[in-house]
Design an enzyme around this catalytic site. Sequence first.
Site, PDB file in Angstrom:
ATOM      1  N   GLY A 171       0.826  -1.193   0.000  1.00 38.13           N
ATOM      2  CA  GLY A 171       0.000   0.000   0.000  1.00 38.13           C
ATOM      3  C   GLY A 171       0.856   1.237   0.000  1.00 38.13           C
TER       4      GLY A 171
ATOM      5  CG  PHE B 189       3.282   2.098   5.942  1.00 37.59           C
ATOM      6  CD1 PHE B 189       3.160   3.062   6.935  1.00 37.59           C
ATOM      7  CD2 PHE B 189       4.227   1.113   6.107  1.00 37.59           C
ATOM      8  CE1 PHE B 189       3.967   3.031   8.062  1.00 37.59           C
ATOM      9  CE2 PHE B 189       5.040   1.067   7.222  1.00 37.59           C
ATOM     10  CZ  PHE B 189       4.909   2.037   8.200  1.00 37.59           C
TER      11      PHE B 189
ATOM     12  N   PRO C 251       5.391  -2.394   1.597  1.00 37.79           N
ATOM     13  CG  PRO C 251       7.350  -3.617   1.323  1.00 37.79           C
ATOM     14  CD  PRO C 251       6.840  -2.207   1.367  1.00 37.79           C
ATOM     15  CB  VAL C 252       1.859  -6.105   4.211  1.00 37.23           C
ATOM     16  CG1 VAL C 252       1.487  -6.886   5.466  1.00 37.23           C
ATOM     17  CG2 VAL C 252       1.451  -4.647   4.359  1.00 37.23           C
TER      18      VAL C 252
ATOM     19  CE  LYS D 222       0.786  -0.207   6.970  1.00 34.44           C
ATOM     20  NZ  LYS D 222      -0.405   0.358   7.639  1.00 34.44           N
TER      21      LYS D 222
ATOM     22  CG  ASP E   7      -6.900   5.508   3.532  1.00 36.79           C
ATOM     23  OD1 ASP E   7      -7.602   5.751   2.535  1.00 36.79           O
ATOM     24  OD2 ASP E   7      -5.797   4.960   3.470  1.00 36.79           O
TER      25      ASP E   7
END
Length: 814
Positions: free
Chosen positions: A507, A509, A511-512, A526, A623
């Site tokens: 996303g 922010f 990668p997860v 995250k 969000d």
Amino acid sequence: MASLHRIFLLLFLYCFSTKFSYATNIITTTQVLKDPQSITSPNGTFILGFFSPPKSSDRYLGIWFNKPVILIVWVANRANPINDNSGLVQMSDDGQLVLLDGSNKTVWSTNGTNTTNGSSAQLLDTGNLVLLQPDAKPNSNVIWQSFDYPSNTFLPGMQPTFPSTQNKDHVIFRSWKSISDPSVGWFSTGVGTTGLPQVLTWKDGEIYWRSGPWDGNNYIGLPNVDNTLNDGFVLDIETTTLAMKFAPEDASLLFNYVVNYDGFIFEYYWDDDAKNWTAGWVAPSAKCEVYGTCGVFGFCDHVGDVCKCLPGFESKNVDEWKKGNFGSGCVRQKPLQCGNSSGEFDGFMRLQNVKVPDNIEKVSAFSEGGCRNLCMNNCSCVAYSYHLNIGCMIWSKDLIDTQQFSAGGVDVYLRLASSQLEGGNNRKRVAVIASVTVMGAILVLVFLYFLWRKRMVTRRGKKDELKENKFEDNLGQLELQEPPLYTFDMLKNATDNFNESNKLGEGGFGPVYKGVLGNGHEIAVKRLSRSSGQGLEEFMNEVTVISKLQHRNLVRLLGCCVEGDEKMLIYEYMPNRSLDAFLFDPQNQELLPWEKRFNIIEGICRGLLYLHRDSRLRIIHRDLKPSNILLDEDLNPKISDFGMARIFGGNQDQANTRRVVGTYGYMSPEYAMGHFSEKSDVYSFGVILLEIISSRRNTTFHRYEQSLTLTGYAWKLWNEGNIEALIDPLISEPRFHTDIKRCIQLGLLCVQEVAKDRPNISTVISMLDADIQQLPQPKKPPFTEWEASSEDQQSSSVFSNSINDQSITVIQGR
């Protein structure tokens, strides 16, 4: 046990006379209550009146459930019964509610403060008897309430609050003396804050049973903890206060907890089929679960309901143990070596699925390894345990009230002499030498780090130094107040060096990744991308916000990692990833029948209600979108990604921002202009609701049917009377159409252009089950029609293929 107590419950089928019940639920200066009269709450759930317990002719004023099998939940004059039917309840001249006997003597009184002539008493649908000021509206200006003076029953809506003073016991509920005598008995239940907060039951002042400490989600000293006391049970821990409450997931069910006269705590719910109260949970659930039954260093085997000695220990009095008297406890078979010069070393044995012993000492350690070292370096420490939501727990006193569960509990590491551990002395020497070597390497690395940092600060100048100091201040605050810190190496190993095969998604922010810790626990990591537009502010915001929130429909933050340029957040792992992976993937859509989709809708609502109204912080998410709704193994939803959330003050309804964050397609029109409130989240929810029903993204409707968005398309179909065309064919069964149409109408109400026209989230929840005819008609949403101009047509090819599901981090609001 359960059948025995059902028999006791049947004895509560008292000889009540409801023949003279009032139609009203209020007692005023002109309306009194005479035995055997009673009043009923507005929805008919509770009754206030006079009763006599079994085998007793004494009369008491009480509140009970309006069911064939009577269950008393509150008693006014429990210490002062009336010995005939002369009882009278009325308002006194000074505005108090009083109970008088036949000689006009005051038997009981509310003793409220700031009362005046003209006050009234009202029985609410929650079972709460309240004293109201003159001309007060219902549920307002309460000057006294029975919920502040509970008897032996904990009802939904009660919220006992008390100072969070360390080493203090707070008694809340007191048992009856017997089934025939509601006066204060031998047992009481409340919260003890010695060490860590936990629920305690006392017998005549001595601990009789305990729940184990609260970890923010559950009491970890209960067997099968994920399924026990999980009906919305919460222990809110503020800076200076504790508040205990619970709310069943299904508000239509009649739930309560009762401290019985024999010391058992029962969770009762009304079984409509059996027409009886059923015990869903009971504590103590085993004979050896009673506090101290197995003595020090003994433990209760929950499966066999027998006492045993912990590994490395033996019974102190063999003869007594053979007779079934275990109170003398156990003693060590071999002494610990700490502080000796024999060259031997102590070690730890792992005990799994354990109820942690009492007398916990919580200490500062930010990893399991750090907790182990603290215990090893303290000769008084006899055991330690590390729990992600609590941190490091150590014990330096005799271990007491330990249990072995078949499921649930935590891991406890018991300190033993090395000769009692597998591998013996040599293995332990190697382990300690290795530990010393590692510690030496760490010290060298720390020295090199500070040397490097000093050079970098000098090179970057004072501006960068101030920035670094700010970060260190925030990090220091984080270490003291927030979840545990993980090391980079731990997460690197857990994710196989952040292997692409473990990547769950990406996303705004970063990668997860999926990870597996050394103890087998699955996590989601995250990792902040260096190219991300987000940074320290979002990172710290997410940690400080979500770590204070505990709800079944919010994703749980387990900890964080801050090392050098690395900033990572560690969450509970959600095996089914996010809602969009099911909703917009043709291969997965069929896994979401209408029942599952409706459950997801309800879960999102409950999560938002907690954020907006029920949590100790008032949060606007800002969000909300399908990719931020994660799904567990049963496809239950959990709201995630709080990096852009904002905390509101208690009386604050809306706010302005110069920094607009969010995602196109889910952003309300007023928020795009720099104003946001709860209604901004409601707008986003409305978009998600329409997406759940249609299985189509809001942002894929550019110029489709002359509609700019999914909301515009839904509005067009609504006005044409063809709303069925919006429904995903996979769920379009006639038996669901009424519920689906209600949800479409509700979705359109949530996306109305003007914020004040939208319902708040509590109203949304009530509308989910409302008659569709009772719902208001929606007004036009924003962004509905595409009015094509030559300029639009030139750029249409760009927009028609653009699907932006990533968060926008900065837009300057006007």
